[in-house]
Design a protein around this motif. Structure first.
Motif, PDB file in Angstrom:
ATOM      1  N   TYR A   1       0.849  -1.259  -0.101  1.00 41.57           N
ATOM      2  CA  TYR A   1      -0.008   0.078   0.005  1.00 41.57           C
ATOM      3  C   TYR A   1       0.827   1.183  -0.001  1.00 41.57           C
ATOM      4  CZ  TYR A   1      -3.367   3.482   1.828  1.00 41.57           C
ATOM      5  OH  TYR A   1      -4.051   4.588   1.791  1.00 41.57           O
ATOM      6  N   THR A   2       0.529   2.188  -0.727  1.00 38.31           N
ATOM      7  CA  THR A   2       0.907   3.543  -0.811  1.00 38.31           C
ATOM      8  C   THR A   2      -0.124   4.567  -1.005  1.00 38.31           C
ATOM      9  OG1 THR A   2       1.383   3.859  -3.248  1.00 38.31           O
ATOM     10  CG2 THR A   2       3.138   2.584  -2.076  1.00 38.31           C
ATOM     11  N   GLU A   3      -0.021   5.654  -0.647  1.00 39.50           N
ATOM     12  CA  GLU A   3      -1.061   6.777  -0.841  1.00 39.50           C
ATOM     13  C   GLU A   3      -1.622   6.858  -2.196  1.00 39.50           C
ATOM     14  OE1 GLU A   3      -2.761   8.639   1.455  1.00 39.50           O
ATOM     15  OE2 GLU A   3      -1.676   7.497   2.779  1.00 39.50           O
ATOM     16  N   ASP A   4      -0.774   6.329  -3.089  1.00 43.86           N
ATOM     17  CA  ASP A   4      -1.094   6.448  -4.635  1.00 43.86           C
ATOM     18  C   ASP A   4      -1.726   5.222  -5.300  1.00 43.86           C
ATOM     19  OD1 ASP A   4       0.103   8.743  -5.077  1.00 43.86           O
ATOM     20  OD2 ASP A   4       2.047   7.833  -5.315  1.00 43.86           O
ATOM     21  N   THR A   5      -1.922   4.215  -4.169  1.00 45.89           N
ATOM     22  CA  THR A   5      -2.820   3.026  -4.553  1.00 45.89           C
ATOM     23  C   THR A   5      -3.883   3.149  -5.073  1.00 45.89           C
ATOM     24  OG1 THR A   5      -1.779   1.792  -2.496  1.00 45.89           O
ATOM     25  CG2 THR A   5      -3.639   0.655  -3.718  1.00 45.89           C
ATOM     26  N   VAL A   6      -4.470   2.644  -6.384  1.00 46.59           N
ATOM     27  CA  VAL A   6      -5.183   2.833  -7.014  1.00 46.59           C
ATOM     28  C   VAL A   6      -6.899   2.700  -6.246  1.00 46.59           C
ATOM     29  CG1 VAL A   6      -6.649   2.374  -9.200  1.00 46.59           C
ATOM     30  CG2 VAL A   6      -4.448   2.460  -9.155  1.00 46.59           C
ATOM     31  N   LEU A   7      -6.784   1.768  -5.429  1.00 48.19           N
ATOM     32  CA  LEU A   7      -8.223   1.257  -4.721  1.00 48.19           C
ATOM     33  C   LEU A   7      -8.334   1.927  -3.628  1.00 48.19           C
ATOM     34  CD1 LEU A   7      -8.171  -2.533  -5.627  1.00 48.19           C
ATOM     35  CD2 LEU A   7      -9.496  -0.816  -6.884  1.00 48.19           C
ATOM     36  N   GLN A   8      -7.433   2.719  -3.222  1.00 45.93           N
ATOM     37  CA  GLN A   8      -7.271   3.397  -1.828  1.00 45.93           C
ATOM     38  C   GLN A   8      -8.661   4.332  -1.457  1.00 45.93           C
ATOM     39  OE1 GLN A   8      -4.366   6.424  -1.694  1.00 45.93           O
ATOM     40  NE2 GLN A   8      -5.242   7.838  -2.874  1.00 45.93           N
ATOM     41  N   LYS A   9      -9.009   4.046  -0.074  1.00 43.39           N
ATOM     42  CA  LYS A   9     -10.205   4.891   0.319  1.00 43.39           C
ATOM     43  C   LYS A   9     -11.528   4.604  -0.333  1.00 43.39           C
ATOM     44  CE  LYS A   9      -6.881   8.747   1.398  1.00 43.39           C
ATOM     45  NZ  LYS A   9      -6.549  10.020   1.242  1.00 43.39           N
ATOM     46  N   GLN A  10     -11.541   3.155  -0.587  1.00 45.91           N
ATOM     47  CA  GLN A  10     -12.853   2.899  -0.838  1.00 45.91           C
ATOM     48  C   GLN A  10     -13.518   1.746   0.245  1.00 45.91           C
ATOM     49  OE1 GLN A  10     -13.054   0.977  -4.827  1.00 45.91           O
ATOM     50  NE2 GLN A  10     -11.874   2.414  -5.604  1.00 45.91           N
ATOM     51  N   VAL A  11     -12.936   1.331   1.169  1.00 47.04           N
ATOM     52  CA  VAL A  11     -13.438   0.688   2.139  1.00 47.04           C
ATOM     53  C   VAL A  11     -12.733   1.216   3.368  1.00 47.04           C
ATOM     54  CG1 VAL A  11     -13.629  -1.876   3.181  1.00 47.04           C
ATOM     55  CG2 VAL A  11     -13.724  -1.458   0.563  1.00 47.04           C
ATOM     56  N   ALA A  12     -13.387   1.557   4.389  1.00 52.62           N
ATOM     57  CA  ALA A  12     -12.905   1.896   5.806  1.00 52.62           C
ATOM     58  C   ALA A  12     -12.162   0.713   6.583  1.00 52.62           C
ATOM     59  CB  ALA A  12     -13.905   2.585   6.626  1.00 52.62           C
ATOM     60  N   CYS A  13     -11.102   0.966   7.360  1.00 55.23           N
ATOM     61  CA  CYS A  13     -10.488  -0.049   8.296  1.00 55.23           C
ATOM     62  C   CYS A  13     -10.841   0.571   9.610  1.00 55.23           C
ATOM     63  CB  CYS A  13      -9.077  -0.027   7.895  1.00 55.23           C
ATOM     64  SG  CYS A  13      -8.137  -1.262   8.868  1.00 55.23           S
ATOM     65  N   PHE A  14     -11.098  -0.900  10.168  1.00 50.77           N
ATOM     66  CA  PHE A  14     -11.472  -0.771  11.601  1.00 50.77           C
ATOM     67  C   PHE A  14     -10.488  -1.600  12.527  1.00 50.77           C
ATOM     68  CE2 PHE A  14     -15.302   0.462   9.366  1.00 50.77           C
ATOM     69  CZ  PHE A  14     -15.404   1.731   9.777  1.00 50.77           C
TER      70      PHE A  14
ATOM     71  N   GLY B   1      -7.930  -1.239  14.547  1.00 45.48           N
ATOM     72  CA  GLY B   1      -7.412  -0.874  15.634  1.00 45.48           C
ATOM     73  C   GLY B   1      -6.109  -0.871  15.600  1.00 45.48           C
ATOM     74  N   ALA B   2      -5.168  -0.897  15.017  1.00 48.07           N
ATOM     75  CA  ALA B   2      -3.709  -1.092  14.974  1.00 48.07           C
ATOM     76  C   ALA B   2      -3.187   0.423  15.347  1.00 48.07           C
ATOM     77  CB  ALA B   2      -3.036  -1.605  13.645  1.00 48.07           C
ATOM     78  N   PRO B   3      -2.325   0.495  16.174  1.00 53.37           N
ATOM     79  CA  PRO B   3      -1.466   1.788  16.311  1.00 53.37           C
ATOM     80  C   PRO B   3      -1.349   2.515  15.094  1.00 53.37           C
ATOM     81  CG  PRO B   3      -0.365   0.129  17.689  1.00 53.37           C
ATOM     82  CD  PRO B   3      -1.194  -0.709  16.628  1.00 53.37           C
ATOM     83  N   LYS B   4      -0.812   2.078  14.040  1.00 51.37           N
ATOM     84  CA  LYS B   4      -0.614   2.803  12.868  1.00 51.37           C
ATOM     85  C   LYS B   4      -1.562   2.404  11.815  1.00 51.37           C
ATOM     86  CE  LYS B   4       4.227   3.591  13.861  1.00 51.37           C
ATOM     87  NZ  LYS B   4       5.562   3.270  13.485  1.00 51.37           N
ATOM     88  N   CYS B   5      -2.829   2.305  12.040  1.00 49.84           N
ATOM     89  CA  CYS B   5      -4.002   1.977  11.146  1.00 49.84           C
ATOM     90  C   CYS B   5      -3.886   3.060   9.965  1.00 49.84           C
ATOM     91  CB  CYS B   5      -5.072   1.983  11.778  1.00 49.84           C
ATOM     92  SG  CYS B   5      -6.485   1.347  10.512  1.00 49.84           S
ATOM     93  N   ARG B   6      -3.948   2.539   8.777  1.00 53.88           N
ATOM     94  CA  ARG B   6      -3.868   3.494   7.658  1.00 53.88           C
ATOM     95  C   ARG B   6      -5.425   4.264   7.463  1.00 53.88           C
ATOM     96  NH1 ARG B   6      -1.795  -1.103   4.678  1.00 53.88           N
ATOM     97  NH2 ARG B   6      -3.468  -2.304   3.835  1.00 53.88           N
ATOM     98  N   ARG B   7      -6.258   3.600   7.914  1.00 46.63           N
ATOM     99  CA  ARG B   7      -7.870   3.687   7.987  1.00 46.63           C
ATOM    100  C   ARG B   7      -8.593   3.349   6.797  1.00 46.63           C
ATOM    101  NH1 ARG B   7      -6.799   9.988   8.653  1.00 46.63           N
ATOM    102  NH2 ARG B   7      -8.066   9.846   6.833  1.00 46.63           N
ATOM    103  N   TRP B   8      -7.609   2.806   5.809  1.00 47.60           N
ATOM    104  CA  TRP B   8      -8.427   2.266   4.607  1.00 47.60           C
ATOM    105  C   TRP B   8      -8.012   0.726   4.196  1.00 47.60           C
ATOM    106  CZ3 TRP B   8     -12.166   5.240   3.518  1.00 47.60           C
ATOM    107  CH2 TRP B   8     -12.361   6.405   3.743  1.00 47.60           C
ATOM    108  N   VAL B   9      -8.951  -0.050   4.054  1.00 42.67           N
ATOM    109  CA  VAL B   9      -8.386  -1.180   3.562  1.00 42.67           C
ATOM    110  C   VAL B   9      -8.177  -1.478   2.048  1.00 42.67           C
ATOM    111  CG1 VAL B   9      -9.257  -3.757   3.669  1.00 42.67           C
ATOM    112  CG2 VAL B   9      -9.933  -2.371   5.276  1.00 42.67           C
ATOM    113  N   LEU B  10      -8.974  -0.814   1.201  1.00 41.43           N
ATOM    114  CA  LEU B  10      -8.819  -0.787   0.026  1.00 41.43           C
ATOM    115  C   LEU B  10      -9.128   0.594  -0.670  1.00 41.43           C
ATOM    116  CD1 LEU B  10     -11.063  -4.200  -1.303  1.00 41.43           C
ATOM    117  CD2 LEU B  10      -8.519  -3.650  -1.070  1.00 41.43           C
TER     118      LEU B  10
END
Length: 124
Positions: free
Chosen positions: A100-113, A115-124
């Motif tokens: 995963y990078t900030e440029d991942t095409v599928l980013q910010k489509q499914v929220a992540c929950f 709970g990891a300390p460094k959760c990136r907040r998005w699964v896909l």
């Protein structure tokens, strides 16, 4: 089910509308594995930004097909192995987008929950 990218692109539109996503793209093949309706129980392993398992691709030696007499690569096998010690009763998790990078095409489509300390907040 092993599919070519063109077929997967069409299915992704439908899957996203239905909230389904069980696609895996092995790095050493041009096929994509679609486990949306068929597959083993590993298709239900949840995502975590700090997973305790990782996927491993097993590419089998080429097989000789009896009908054509030509060698064709076997479909890849995907297994999940623990990346650290796992306690009894602990949920097994993987990172759905390990590169995963900030440029991942599928980013910010499914929220992540997760709970990891460094959760990136998005699964896909």
């Amino acid at each position: 089910e092993l599919l070519e990218r063109e077929v997967v692109c069409k299915r992704e539109v439908l899957y996203k509308k239905e909230g389904l996503y069980y696609l895996f793209e092995p790095s050493q093949t041009h096929f994509i594995i679609d486990a949306t309706y068929n597959g083993g129980v590993s298709r239900f392993i949840n995502h975590s930004c700090k997973p305790n398992c990782k996927s491993k691709e097993i590419v089998q030696p080429e097989m000789l097909t009896l009908t054509s007499g030509h060698a064709h690569p076997s479909p890849p096998r995907v297994v999940y192995v623990t990346a650290k010690d796992v306690k009894k009763g602990e949920e097994l998790t993987i990172d759905y987008i390990p590169n995963y990078t900030e440029d991942t095409v599928l980013q910010k489509q499914v929220a992540c929950f997760c709970g990891a300390p460094k959760c990136r907040r998005w699964v896909l």
